[in-house]
Design a protein around this motif. Sequence first.
Motif, PDB file in Angstrom:
ATOM      1  N   MET A 270       0.832  -1.186   0.000  1.00  0.00           N
ATOM      2  CA  MET A 270       0.000   0.000   0.000  1.00  0.00           C
ATOM      3  C   MET A 270       0.876   1.249   0.000  1.00  0.00           C
ATOM      4  SD  MET A 270      -2.988  -1.070   2.698  1.00  0.00           S
ATOM      5  CE  MET A 270      -3.769   0.517   2.505  1.00  0.00           C
ATOM      6  N   THR A 271       0.306   2.334  -0.516  1.00  0.00           N
ATOM      7  CA  THR A 271       1.059   3.579  -0.593  1.00  0.00           C
ATOM      8  C   THR A 271       1.473   4.076   0.779  1.00  0.00           C
ATOM      9  OG1 THR A 271      -0.140   4.186  -2.601  1.00  0.00           O
ATOM     10  CG2 THR A 271       0.998   5.940  -1.423  1.00  0.00           C
ATOM     11  N   VAL A 272       0.582   3.889   1.773  1.00  0.00           N
ATOM     12  CA  VAL A 272       0.894   4.379   3.115  1.00  0.00           C
ATOM     13  C   VAL A 272       2.112   3.687   3.695  1.00  0.00           C
ATOM     14  CG1 VAL A 272      -0.590   2.734   4.323  1.00  0.00           C
ATOM     15  CG2 VAL A 272      -0.154   4.986   5.334  1.00  0.00           C
ATOM     16  N   ASP A 273       2.383   2.470   3.243  1.00  0.00           N
ATOM     17  CA  ASP A 273       3.553   1.744   3.738  1.00  0.00           C
ATOM     18  C   ASP A 273       4.859   2.371   3.275  1.00  0.00           C
ATOM     19  OD1 ASP A 273       1.872  -0.103   4.959  1.00  0.00           O
ATOM     20  OD2 ASP A 273       1.790  -1.380   3.180  1.00  0.00           O
ATOM     21  N   LEU A 274       4.786   3.239   2.271  1.00  0.00           N
ATOM     22  CA  LEU A 274       5.994   3.880   1.758  1.00  0.00           C
ATOM     23  C   LEU A 274       6.400   5.117   2.556  1.00  0.00           C
ATOM     24  CD1 LEU A 274       5.340   3.790  -2.098  1.00  0.00           C
ATOM     25  CD2 LEU A 274       7.012   2.450  -0.834  1.00  0.00           C
ATOM     26  N   VAL A 275       5.498   5.588   3.414  1.00  0.00           N
ATOM     27  CA  VAL A 275       5.770   6.843   4.117  1.00  0.00           C
ATOM     28  C   VAL A 275       7.038   6.742   4.952  1.00  0.00           C
ATOM     29  CG1 VAL A 275       4.920   8.438   5.867  1.00  0.00           C
ATOM     30  CG2 VAL A 275       3.365   7.561   4.121  1.00  0.00           C
ATOM     31  N   GLY A 276       7.155   5.665   5.707  1.00  0.00           N
ATOM     32  CA  GLY A 276       8.345   5.497   6.552  1.00  0.00           C
ATOM     33  C   GLY A 276       9.637   5.443   5.750  1.00  0.00           C
ATOM     34  N   PRO A 277       9.733   4.546   4.756  1.00  0.00           N
ATOM     35  CA  PRO A 277      10.959   4.499   3.949  1.00  0.00           C
ATOM     36  C   PRO A 277      11.257   5.812   3.231  1.00  0.00           C
ATOM     37  CG  PRO A 277       9.675   2.508   3.637  1.00  0.00           C
ATOM     38  CD  PRO A 277       8.818   3.434   4.440  1.00  0.00           C
ATOM     39  N   LEU A 278      10.225   6.467   2.701  1.00  0.00           N
ATOM     40  CA  LEU A 278      10.456   7.733   2.002  1.00  0.00           C
ATOM     41  C   LEU A 278      10.921   8.814   2.966  1.00  0.00           C
ATOM     42  CD1 LEU A 278       7.520   7.951  -0.573  1.00  0.00           C
ATOM     43  CD2 LEU A 278       9.943   7.602  -1.043  1.00  0.00           C
ATOM     44  N   TRP A 279      10.362   8.819   4.160  1.00  0.00           N
ATOM     45  CA  TRP A 279      10.782   9.801   5.171  1.00  0.00           C
ATOM     46  C   TRP A 279      12.280   9.706   5.420  1.00  0.00           C
ATOM     47  CZ3 TRP A 279       8.246  13.593   8.029  1.00  0.00           C
ATOM     48  CH2 TRP A 279       8.954  14.104   9.119  1.00  0.00           C
ATOM     49  N   ARG A 280      12.791   8.479   5.459  1.00  0.00           N
ATOM     50  CA  ARG A 280      14.219   8.281   5.742  1.00  0.00           C
ATOM     51  C   ARG A 280      15.102   8.683   4.567  1.00  0.00           C
ATOM     52  NH1 ARG A 280      11.902   3.775   8.378  1.00  0.00           N
ATOM     53  NH2 ARG A 280      12.182   2.427   6.558  1.00  0.00           N
ATOM     54  N   THR A 281      14.546   8.717   3.367  1.00  0.00           N
ATOM     55  CA  THR A 281      15.371   9.071   2.207  1.00  0.00           C
ATOM     56  C   THR A 281      15.273  10.542   1.825  1.00  0.00           C
ATOM     57  OG1 THR A 281      13.587   8.457   0.674  1.00  0.00           O
ATOM     58  CG2 THR A 281      15.181   6.739   1.261  1.00  0.00           C
ATOM     59  N   VAL A 282      14.343  11.284   2.434  1.00  0.00           N
ATOM     60  CA  VAL A 282      14.258  12.720   2.153  1.00  0.00           C
ATOM     61  C   VAL A 282      15.528  13.404   2.652  1.00  0.00           C
ATOM     62  CG1 VAL A 282      13.052  14.859   2.760  1.00  0.00           C
ATOM     63  CG2 VAL A 282      11.747  12.809   2.200  1.00  0.00           C
ATOM     64  N   PRO A 283      16.144  14.272   1.849  1.00  0.00           N
ATOM     65  CA  PRO A 283      17.394  14.939   2.253  1.00  0.00           C
ATOM     66  C   PRO A 283      17.131  16.062   3.259  1.00  0.00           C
ATOM     67  CG  PRO A 283      16.723  15.729   0.092  1.00  0.00           C
ATOM     68  CD  PRO A 283      15.760  14.638   0.466  1.00  0.00           C
ATOM     69  N   TRP A 284      16.788  15.669   4.484  1.00  0.00           N
ATOM     70  CA  TRP A 284      16.401  16.658   5.497  1.00  0.00           C
ATOM     71  C   TRP A 284      17.527  17.625   5.821  1.00  0.00           C
ATOM     72  CZ3 TRP A 284      11.485  17.147   6.011  1.00  0.00           C
ATOM     73  CH2 TRP A 284      10.630  16.043   5.908  1.00  0.00           C
ATOM     74  N   ARG A 285      18.759  17.161   5.811  1.00  0.00           N
ATOM     75  CA  ARG A 285      19.874  18.050   6.156  1.00  0.00           C
ATOM     76  C   ARG A 285      20.023  19.163   5.122  1.00  0.00           C
ATOM     77  NH1 ARG A 285      24.792  14.061   8.266  1.00  0.00           N
ATOM     78  NH2 ARG A 285      23.679  13.226  10.090  1.00  0.00           N
ATOM     79  N   VAL A 286      19.918  18.800   3.857  1.00  0.00           N
ATOM     80  CA  VAL A 286      20.021  19.810   2.801  1.00  0.00           C
ATOM     81  C   VAL A 286      18.881  20.815   2.920  1.00  0.00           C
ATOM     82  CG1 VAL A 286      20.006  20.197   0.313  1.00  0.00           C
ATOM     83  CG2 VAL A 286      21.213  18.223   1.257  1.00  0.00           C
ATOM     84  N   LEU A 287      17.685  20.302   3.149  1.00  0.00           N
ATOM     85  CA  LEU A 287      16.527  21.180   3.284  1.00  0.00           C
ATOM     86  C   LEU A 287      16.686  22.101   4.500  1.00  0.00           C
ATOM     87  CD1 LEU A 287      13.681  18.613   2.521  1.00  0.00           C
ATOM     88  CD2 LEU A 287      14.479  20.451   1.029  1.00  0.00           C
ATOM     89  N   ALA A 288      17.236  21.559   5.589  1.00  0.00           N
ATOM     90  CA  ALA A 288      17.431  22.370   6.793  1.00  0.00           C
ATOM     91  C   ALA A 288      18.462  23.472   6.550  1.00  0.00           C
ATOM     92  CB  ALA A 288      17.870  21.482   7.958  1.00  0.00           C
ATOM     93  N   VAL A 289      19.524  23.138   5.852  1.00  0.00           N
ATOM     94  CA  VAL A 289      20.546  24.143   5.558  1.00  0.00           C
ATOM     95  C   VAL A 289      19.976  25.246   4.670  1.00  0.00           C
ATOM     96  CG1 VAL A 289      22.727  24.544   4.348  1.00  0.00           C
ATOM     97  CG2 VAL A 289      22.489  22.591   5.890  1.00  0.00           C
TER      98      VAL A 289
END
Length: 208
Positions: free
Chosen positions: A1-20
């Motif tokens: 299901m699509t909702v099952d992808l939320v966790g894996p996708l969250w971990r692959t989002v480049p949060w550090r780049v976005l934060a900078v």
Amino acid sequence: MTVDLVGPLWRTVPWRVLAVAGALGLLIVGTPLATGAEPASWQTLLLLRGAALSGGLGLAFLLDDPARHLTAPVPTPRLVRQALRAALVAPFAALWWAAVLLLTPSASRPPVGGITLEAVAVGAFALAAAALAVRLTDEARPGPFVAASLLLAAVLGPLLAPEDWALFVQAGDPRWPLAHERWAVLAAATAVAGAVCGPEPLGRRRGR
């Protein structure tokens, strides 16, 4: 299901780049407040546009995925995965932009709707360029190239745009409403372009 992808996708989002990128945008607009300066309206508008560009540069890295070649065979379409990435980031982007606006002096702040529309268009352009890079190449991290393209567009756009099609006008300019009609068209067109670039090419899918 699509909702099952939320966790894996969250971990692959480049949060550090976005934060900078977000911190840089806040630093840009917060400089007058930190120094006690009282910028003119055109200076505040310039700072807000700089912050919007900083946010766009962060979004240029949103579709970077080191595991791209491992996730390509999954049944969930790539367009859905990309849309989920954008949906995960959207609330934080909205809060960040609200903070950017609040840091600017109210006396010299341009119309909020107009400058927000410009920021949305810049973000849409960054995401569309990233989607195009993912579609046309096998690069797992096209972010640096997309960011460079966004910077180039920001520099050349005002220089090459015809006078009758000016986008970067001052808040008191009579052309402000018309310019932001063009910003709205640009935002919509780039959003559509990003959606069109989302699906994986049929030939490449068959090859895999």
